[in-house]
Write a protein that holds these residues in place. Sequence first.
Motif: not given
Length: 281
Positions: A7-18
């Motif tokens: 569930l936290s993967a999308p937020a983590l991906a956004l954090f890493v990418g941005l």
Amino acid sequence: MSRGYLLSAPALALFVGLLIVPLGLTLVLSFNLFDYEVGVKSDSYTLANYAALLSDGYFYEIFWRTFWISALVTLLCVVIGVPEAYILSRMGTPWRSIFLILILTPLLISVVVRAFGWSLLLGADGLINQAIAALGGRPLKMLYTPFAVILALVHVMLPFMIIPVWTSLQKLDPAAEQAAQSLGASQAKVMRLVVLPQIMPGVLSGTLIVFGLAASSFAIPGLLGGRRLKMVATVVYDQYLSELNWPMGATIAVALLLANLLIMLSWNRLVEGRYKKALGE
């Protein structure tokens, strides 16, 4: 557990990418070699950019100016914002909602627009100098001075101080103040010994937000400070777009980030220690 990570993967991906990836690329760029004839040499790495930053007194002056202005803006926001948040928390309906909207409304307006508004007020032919001239006085030089930058930054940053303090005040039981007053404590003593220790987390959050945003602010120093009153963000802009020296701009940006983190972590440790001591922990 795996479901939580999923569930936290999308937020983590956004954090890493941005955030993480751009910061990493900026860090790598700061070590690249730059040549005015060929530009950035992405296959060559050097510490010369950091050596130039640490050996040039010009950059020390810029960083010192940035941090003392940011510290003064933070102090003024505390002095103005904490009493304002306290008054706001003691208001009844509908006045509390009305004044809360008034506090938050400036956030809906672009910082650039607000900076231009201040330039119209503080300029040589601005409304303030026109009023001074009408009263028989001599016009004052306010635009392109530290005064203009500090005034505009306080105006922009004040909501970021008021909201965290106001949130902390919502958790404060008014009965604690009444009990202290019934035992003979003055209002000043109640504020110092009862209210202030309990709202310190909000004050700490507000000071960290305000200081960080003020130290990295670009639009207001650029528009109200002019070409002569440089701050770190405007120097980074000049290195990227005027000098085209991207590695040096990245070096200054990394130095600002590290200095900001050092100051903010030290301040957080100091205030948290005093907060725990005040609560007897």
